[in-house]
Design a protein around this motif. Structure first.
Motif, PDB file in Angstrom:
ATOM      1  N   ASP A  46      10.415   1.718  -4.677  1.00 35.57           N
ATOM      2  CA  ASP A  46      10.503   0.634  -3.707  1.00 35.57           C
ATOM      3  C   ASP A  46      10.712  -0.714  -4.382  1.00 35.57           C
ATOM      4  N   LEU A  47      10.368  -0.791  -5.679  1.00 36.67           N
ATOM      5  CA  LEU A  47      10.421  -2.069  -6.379  1.00 36.67           C
ATOM      6  C   LEU A  47      10.402  -1.819  -7.885  1.00 36.67           C
ATOM      7  N   ILE A  48      11.100  -2.682  -8.630  1.00 36.07           N
ATOM      8  CA  ILE A  48      11.050  -2.644 -10.092  1.00 36.07           C
ATOM      9  C   ILE A  48      10.562  -3.998 -10.590  1.00 36.07           C
ATOM     10  N   LEU A  49       9.537  -3.992 -11.446  1.00 31.28           N
ATOM     11  CA  LEU A  49       9.074  -5.184 -12.148  1.00 31.28           C
ATOM     12  C   LEU A  49       9.655  -5.115 -13.554  1.00 31.28           C
ATOM     13  N   MET A  50      10.557  -6.024 -13.880  1.00 31.89           N
ATOM     14  CA  MET A  50      11.360  -5.919 -15.099  1.00 31.89           C
ATOM     15  C   MET A  50      11.075  -7.061 -16.063  1.00 31.89           C
ATOM     16  N   ASP A  51      10.431  -6.744 -17.182  1.00 29.85           N
ATOM     17  CA  ASP A  51      10.320  -7.710 -18.274  1.00 29.85           C
ATOM     18  C   ASP A  51      11.727  -7.933 -18.821  1.00 29.85           C
ATOM     19  N   GLU A 103       4.923   3.353 -15.542  1.00 29.81           N
ATOM     20  CA  GLU A 103       5.110   2.372 -16.598  1.00 29.81           C
ATOM     21  C   GLU A 103       6.053   2.907 -17.678  1.00 29.81           C
ATOM     22  N   VAL A 104       7.018   2.078 -18.078  1.00 29.01           N
ATOM     23  CA  VAL A 104       7.888   2.388 -19.209  1.00 29.01           C
ATOM     24  C   VAL A 104       7.970   1.160 -20.103  1.00 29.01           C
ATOM     25  N   GLU A 105       8.446   1.354 -21.346  1.00 29.97           N
ATOM     26  CA  GLU A 105       8.276   0.315 -22.356  1.00 29.97           C
ATOM     27  C   GLU A 105       9.531  -0.487 -22.668  1.00 29.97           C
ATOM     28  N   ASN A 106      10.693  -0.094 -22.175  1.00 28.39           N
ATOM     29  CA  ASN A 106      11.904  -0.865 -22.435  1.00 28.39           C
ATOM     30  C   ASN A 106      12.979  -0.535 -21.402  1.00 28.39           C
ATOM     31  N   GLY A 107      14.086  -1.273 -21.465  1.00 23.31           N
ATOM     32  CA  GLY A 107      15.144  -1.107 -20.491  1.00 23.31           C
ATOM     33  C   GLY A 107      15.794   0.259 -20.519  1.00 23.31           C
ATOM     34  N   GLN A 108      15.933   0.837 -21.697  1.00 25.19           N
ATOM     35  CA  GLN A 108      16.545   2.158 -21.803  1.00 25.19           C
ATOM     36  C   GLN A 108      15.690   3.213 -21.096  1.00 25.19           C
ATOM     37  N   THR A 125       0.812  -1.205   0.000  1.00 27.24           N
ATOM     38  CA  THR A 125       0.000   0.000   0.000  1.00 27.24           C
ATOM     39  C   THR A 125       0.853   1.265   0.000  1.00 27.24           C
ATOM     40  N   GLY A 126       0.617   2.101  -1.013  1.00 29.03           N
ATOM     41  CA  GLY A 126       1.308   3.379  -1.094  1.00 29.03           C
ATOM     42  C   GLY A 126       2.735   3.313  -1.594  1.00 29.03           C
ATOM     43  N   LYS A 127       3.228   2.127  -1.973  1.00 27.18           N
ATOM     44  CA  LYS A 127       4.602   1.990  -2.423  1.00 27.18           C
ATOM     45  C   LYS A 127       4.754   2.445  -3.882  1.00 27.18           C
ATOM     46  N   SER A 128       5.978   2.797  -4.249  1.00 29.79           N
ATOM     47  CA  SER A 128       6.284   3.234  -5.615  1.00 29.79           C
ATOM     48  C   SER A 128       6.898   2.075  -6.389  1.00 29.79           C
ATOM     49  N   VAL A 129       6.279   1.743  -7.514  1.00 31.78           N
ATOM     50  CA  VAL A 129       6.736   0.608  -8.313  1.00 31.78           C
ATOM     51  C   VAL A 129       6.974   1.062  -9.752  1.00 31.78           C
ATOM     52  N   LEU A 130       8.117   0.672 -10.298  1.00 27.81           N
ATOM     53  CA  LEU A 130       8.432   0.938 -11.705  1.00 27.81           C
ATOM     54  C   LEU A 130       8.179  -0.339 -12.494  1.00 27.81           C
ATOM     55  N   LEU A 131       7.247  -0.275 -13.435  1.00 30.17           N
ATOM     56  CA  LEU A 131       6.919  -1.418 -14.282  1.00 30.17           C
ATOM     57  C   LEU A 131       7.567  -1.224 -15.649  1.00 30.17           C
ATOM     58  N   VAL A 132       8.429  -2.164 -16.019  1.00 35.78           N
ATOM     59  CA  VAL A 132       9.139  -2.107 -17.297  1.00 35.78           C
ATOM     60  C   VAL A 132       8.622  -3.248 -18.164  1.00 35.78           C
ATOM     61  N   GLU A 133       7.798  -2.918 -19.138  1.00 37.92           N
ATOM     62  CA  GLU A 133       7.103  -3.933 -19.942  1.00 37.92           C
ATOM     63  C   GLU A 133       6.733  -3.329 -21.287  1.00 37.92           C
ATOM     64  N   ASP A 134       7.076  -4.031 -22.375  1.00 39.45           N
ATOM     65  CA  ASP A 134       6.847  -3.454 -23.707  1.00 39.45           C
ATOM     66  C   ASP A 134       5.439  -3.701 -24.242  1.00 39.45           C
ATOM     67  N   ALA A 190      13.657   2.576 -18.724  1.00 40.23           N
ATOM     68  CA  ALA A 190      13.721   2.259 -17.297  1.00 40.23           C
ATOM     69  C   ALA A 190      14.941   2.924 -16.658  1.00 40.23           C
ATOM     70  N   LEU A 191      16.089   2.853 -17.339  1.00 45.14           N
ATOM     71  CA  LEU A 191      17.304   3.487 -16.818  1.00 45.14           C
ATOM     72  C   LEU A 191      17.135   5.000 -16.720  1.00 45.14           C
ATOM     73  N   GLU A 192      16.534   5.588 -17.747  1.00 46.53           N
ATOM     74  CA  GLU A 192      16.318   7.040 -17.736  1.00 46.53           C
ATOM     75  C   GLU A 192      15.399   7.442 -16.582  1.00 46.53           C
ATOM     76  N   GLU A 193      14.342   6.665 -16.370  1.00 45.06           N
ATOM     77  CA  GLU A 193      13.411   6.969 -15.277  1.00 45.06           C
ATOM     78  C   GLU A 193      14.086   6.765 -13.932  1.00 45.06           C
ATOM     79  N   TRP A 194      14.853   5.698 -13.806  1.00 47.36           N
ATOM     80  CA  TRP A 194      15.519   5.402 -12.534  1.00 47.36           C
ATOM     81  C   TRP A 194      16.580   6.455 -12.207  1.00 47.36           C
ATOM     82  N   HIS A 195      17.227   6.998 -13.220  1.00 54.27           N
ATOM     83  CA  HIS A 195      18.189   8.086 -12.998  1.00 54.27           C
ATOM     84  C   HIS A 195      17.475   9.323 -12.447  1.00 54.27           C
TER      85      HIS A 195
END
Length: 203
Positions: free
Chosen positions: A69-74, A51-56, A21-30, A58-63
């Motif tokens: 709190d968590l990354i879901l990585m396709d 939500e982002v669509e590819n690894g690149q 609840t209330g956590k920040s999650v980055l979803l990387v999925e095309d 994801a890196l830009e967002e993470w920078h």
């Protein structure tokens, strides 16, 4: 006891709050469909999902935002796959002495050795597609709880002992209730009727 909770006398966690609840999650999925499914699964926990669509991407967002709190990585995506993105994140964390963000691999691969490959890239957990909602929630909760525990272990631990409470009130029932509850914890309570006396006591 309810009165004390309203005034935050106790710092107990609310038992009914889910770890997600209330956590920040980055979803990387095309694939948009997969993003929609995961979004729907996580939405009931009021997760802050980016939500982002590819690894690149994801890196830009993470920078830009290191507070996830968590990354879901396709693991299989165009432009940059999840293996490369995860390895880069782990390298930056190590080089910059950053806290490790939990990464769960999401993949349609079901070959022998695929899980080991994801772990070698730096993922903390592995989940094959199609996504099982219960398994996804459990894995996310486990990883976030482990991350929270790691932060607690690193932080300085201290205890504040409360011996005496100064209360300004003219309500005898309120006074009696507080005195009875606080006495269980060995805490004395003193009643002050006037504002000037209260200020004098704490000066």
């Amino acid at each position: 006891l309810d009165i004390l909770k309203q005034f935050n006398f106790f710092n107990d966690k609310v038992a009914n709050i889910h770890p997600l609840t209330g956590k920040s999650v980055l979803l990387v999925e095309d694939l948009p469909y997969n993003r929609l499914i995961i979004n729907k699964i996580l939405s009931k926990y009021k997760v802050h999902l980016k939500e982002v669509e590819n690894g690149q991407m994801a890196l830009e967002e993470w920078h830009k935002n290191r507070n996830y709190d968590l990354i879901l990585m396709d693991m299989n995506m165009p432009v940059m796959d999840g293996f490369s993105a995860t390895k880069e994140i782990r390298k930056i964390e190590q080089d910059s002495n950053l806290n490790r963000v939990p990464i769960i691999a999401l993949t349609a691969l079901a070959m022998v050795g695929d899980q080991e490959k994801c772990m070698q890239a730096g993922c903390d957990e592995y989940l094959s597609k199609p996504i099982d909602s219960a398994v996804l929630i459990n894995l996310c909760a486990q990883q976030i709880q482990q991350g929270d525990q790691s932060e607690d272990d690193k932080s300085e631990q201290f205890t504040i002992k409360l011996d005496r409470v100064l209360l300004k009130t003219a309500n005898d029932i309120y006074h009696a209730t507080l005195k009875k509850i606080l006495s269980r914890f060995g805490i004395d309570i003193e009643i002050v009727a006037e504002q000037d006396l209260l200020l004098e006591k704490i000066a």
